[in-house]
Scaffold this motif. Structure first.
Motif, mmCIF file in Angstrom:
data_model
loop_
_atom_site.group_PDB
_atom_site.id
_atom_site.type_symbol
_atom_site.label_atom_id
_atom_site.label_comp_id
_atom_site.label_asym_id
_atom_site.label_seq_id
_atom_site.Cartn_x
_atom_site.Cartn_y
_atom_site.Cartn_z
ATOM 1 N N GLY A 272 -11.163 -25.596 53.451
ATOM 2 C CA GLY A 272 -12.532 -26.094 53.432
ATOM 3 C C GLY A 272 -12.580 -27.502 52.894
ATOM 4 N N VAL A 273 -13.643 -28.178 53.221
ATOM 5 C CA VAL A 273 -13.818 -29.540 52.738
ATOM 6 C C VAL A 273 -14.623 -29.517 51.456
ATOM 7 N N LEU A 274 -14.517 -30.579 50.706
ATOM 8 C CA LEU A 274 -15.285 -30.682 49.465
ATOM 9 C C LEU A 274 -16.769 -30.663 49.774
ATOM 10 N N PRO A 275 -17.536 -29.965 48.995
ATOM 11 C CA PRO A 275 -18.977 -30.034 49.193
ATOM 12 C C PRO A 275 -19.495 -31.402 48.750
ATOM 13 N N VAL A 276 -20.557 -31.842 49.361
ATOM 14 C CA VAL A 276 -21.193 -33.088 48.944
ATOM 15 C C VAL A 276 -22.011 -32.772 47.694
ATOM 16 N N PRO A 277 -21.740 -33.478 46.594
ATOM 17 C CA PRO A 277 -22.495 -33.188 45.373
ATOM 18 C C PRO A 277 -23.949 -33.641 45.508
ATOM 19 N N ALA A 278 -24.776 -33.134 44.633
ATOM 20 C CA ALA A 278 -26.176 -33.559 44.608
ATOM 21 C C ALA A 278 -26.248 -35.010 44.143
ATOM 22 N N LEU A 279 -27.119 -35.768 44.778
ATOM 23 C CA LEU A 279 -27.342 -37.160 44.379
ATOM 24 C C LEU A 279 -28.375 -37.140 43.259
ATOM 25 N N ASP A 280 -27.890 -37.116 42.011
ATOM 26 C CA ASP A 280 -28.799 -37.012 40.881
ATOM 27 C C ASP A 280 -28.645 -38.171 39.889
ATOM 28 N N ALA A 281 -27.844 -39.173 40.246
ATOM 29 C CA ALA A 281 -27.654 -40.341 39.384
ATOM 30 C C ALA A 281 -27.018 -41.447 40.221
ATOM 31 N N ARG A 282 -27.027 -42.652 39.688
ATOM 32 C CA ARG A 282 -26.353 -43.769 40.369
ATOM 33 C C ARG A 282 -24.846 -43.722 40.151
ATOM 34 N N VAL A 283 -24.431 -43.045 39.091
ATOM 35 C CA VAL A 283 -23.017 -42.889 38.773
ATOM 36 C C VAL A 283 -22.742 -41.404 38.604
ATOM 37 N N ILE A 284 -21.917 -40.865 39.489
ATOM 38 C CA ILE A 284 -21.554 -39.450 39.432
ATOM 39 C C ILE A 284 -20.046 -39.388 39.238
ATOM 40 N N ASP A 285 -19.632 -38.889 38.084
ATOM 41 C CA ASP A 285 -18.205 -38.825 37.749
ATOM 42 C C ASP A 285 -17.790 -37.364 37.622
ATOM 43 N N GLN A 286 -17.173 -36.856 38.658
ATOM 44 C CA GLN A 286 -16.696 -35.475 38.633
ATOM 45 C C GLN A 286 -15.299 -35.362 38.044
ATOM 46 N N THR A 287 -14.737 -36.481 37.594
ATOM 47 C CA THR A 287 -13.390 -36.472 37.028
ATOM 48 C C THR A 287 -13.405 -36.449 35.501
ATOM 49 N N GLY A 288 -14.554 -36.739 34.900
ATOM 50 C CA GLY A 288 -14.629 -36.810 33.445
ATOM 51 C C GLY A 288 -13.965 -38.059 32.885
ATOM 52 N N THR A 289 -13.778 -39.063 33.712
ATOM 53 C CA THR A 289 -13.106 -40.296 33.290
ATOM 54 C C THR A 289 -14.020 -41.182 32.458
ATOM 55 N N LEU A 290 -15.257 -41.309 32.877
ATOM 56 C CA LEU A 290 -16.194 -42.200 32.191
ATOM 57 C C LEU A 290 -16.924 -41.448 31.091
ATOM 58 N N ASP A 291 -16.976 -42.051 29.915
ATOM 59 C CA ASP A 291 -17.756 -41.422 28.852
ATOM 60 C C ASP A 291 -19.236 -41.720 29.087
ATOM 61 N N ALA A 292 -20.086 -41.102 28.292
ATOM 62 C CA ALA A 292 -21.537 -41.237 28.487
ATOM 63 C C ALA A 292 -21.982 -42.692 28.379
ATOM 64 N N ALA A 293 -21.428 -43.433 27.426
ATOM 65 C CA ALA A 293 -21.817 -44.834 27.245
ATOM 66 C C ALA A 293 -21.434 -45.674 28.472
ATOM 67 N N TYR B 123 -14.579 -38.398 54.161
ATOM 68 C CA TYR B 123 -15.406 -37.869 53.081
ATOM 69 C C TYR B 123 -16.535 -38.840 52.749
ATOM 70 N N ALA B 124 -16.220 -40.130 52.650
ATOM 71 C CA ALA B 124 -17.234 -41.141 52.337
ATOM 72 C C ALA B 124 -18.330 -41.159 53.397
ATOM 73 N N ASN B 125 -17.935 -41.056 54.647
ATOM 74 C CA ASN B 125 -18.903 -41.058 55.735
ATOM 75 C C ASN B 125 -19.828 -39.846 55.636
ATOM 76 N N ARG B 126 -19.255 -38.696 55.317
ATOM 77 C CA ARG B 126 -20.043 -37.465 55.203
ATOM 78 C C ARG B 126 -21.010 -37.543 54.017
ATOM 79 N N VAL B 127 -20.532 -38.073 52.891
ATOM 80 C CA VAL B 127 -21.394 -38.217 51.712
ATOM 81 C C VAL B 127 -22.524 -39.199 52.007
ATOM 82 N N ALA B 128 -22.186 -40.335 52.596
ATOM 83 C CA ALA B 128 -23.203 -41.349 52.901
ATOM 84 C C ALA B 128 -24.246 -40.808 53.876
ATOM 85 N N ALA B 129 -23.802 -40.051 54.869
ATOM 86 C CA ALA B 129 -24.737 -39.479 55.850
ATOM 87 C C ALA B 129 -25.658 -38.453 55.193
#
Length: 154
Positions: free
Chosen positions: A30-51, A87-93
């Motif tokens: 299966g392909v990755l699901p497209v996450p909900a667009l709920d912010a301008r920055v979505i980090d599913q890797t946990g790389t970026l801290d809150a600040a 994936y980028a095309n699918r997310v953008a669409a």
């Protein structure tokens, strides 16, 4: 001579079967699901801290206020089994980033574990941000900072 031709046919048939099985295995994952667009920055890797997320979000919001175009950053561990372009095309669409009447959104995708990045530009902005410019931004701005573990800066 006939035996050689039969062997070639069998080889081709086995190669075709192998290809179909591999494609089926990829589809079964299966392909990755497209996450909900709920912010301008979505980090599913946990790389970026809150600040870092808040700072980057504020910069993107200020850009949107000033220019009107919307930029969204999505960080995922991987885009597999899809390549990053698909994936980028699918997310953008799905997300339809940018102003509805203008269609001026930009999606920046980072597949951290794949070590891949892509800037997906809405059709309206293709003249302003052509593929060559997007590649230059990735090569000259994002990659060097990522190598230094400065993901927020990249």
């Amino acid at each position: 001579m006939a035996v050689a031709a039969v062997l070639r046919c069998v080889e081709r048939l086995l190669a075709a079967i192998f290809f179909v099985l591999m494609a089926g295995a990829a589809m079964a994952q299966g392909v990755l699901p497209v996450p909900a667009l709920d912010a301008r920055v979505i980090d599913q890797t946990g790389t970026l801290d809150a600040a870092a997320r808040q700072s980057l979000d504020a910069k993107l919001a200020a850009f949107e206020q000033k220019k009107g175009s919307q930029i969204v950053v999505l960080m995922v561990p991987t885009t597999q089994p899809e390549d990053i372009a698909s994936y980028a095309n699918r997310v953008a669409a799905t997300w339809k980033i940018g102003r509805k009447e203008v269609g001026d959104g930009v999606l920046v995708i980072v597949a951290k574990d794949d070590r891949k990045m892509r800037i997906e530009v809405a059709r309206t902005l293709e003249g302003a941000v052509p593929d060559l410019t997007a590649a230059r931004i990735i090569d000259e701005q994002m990659k060097p900072r990522f190598r230094e573990n400065d993901f927020a800066g990249g």
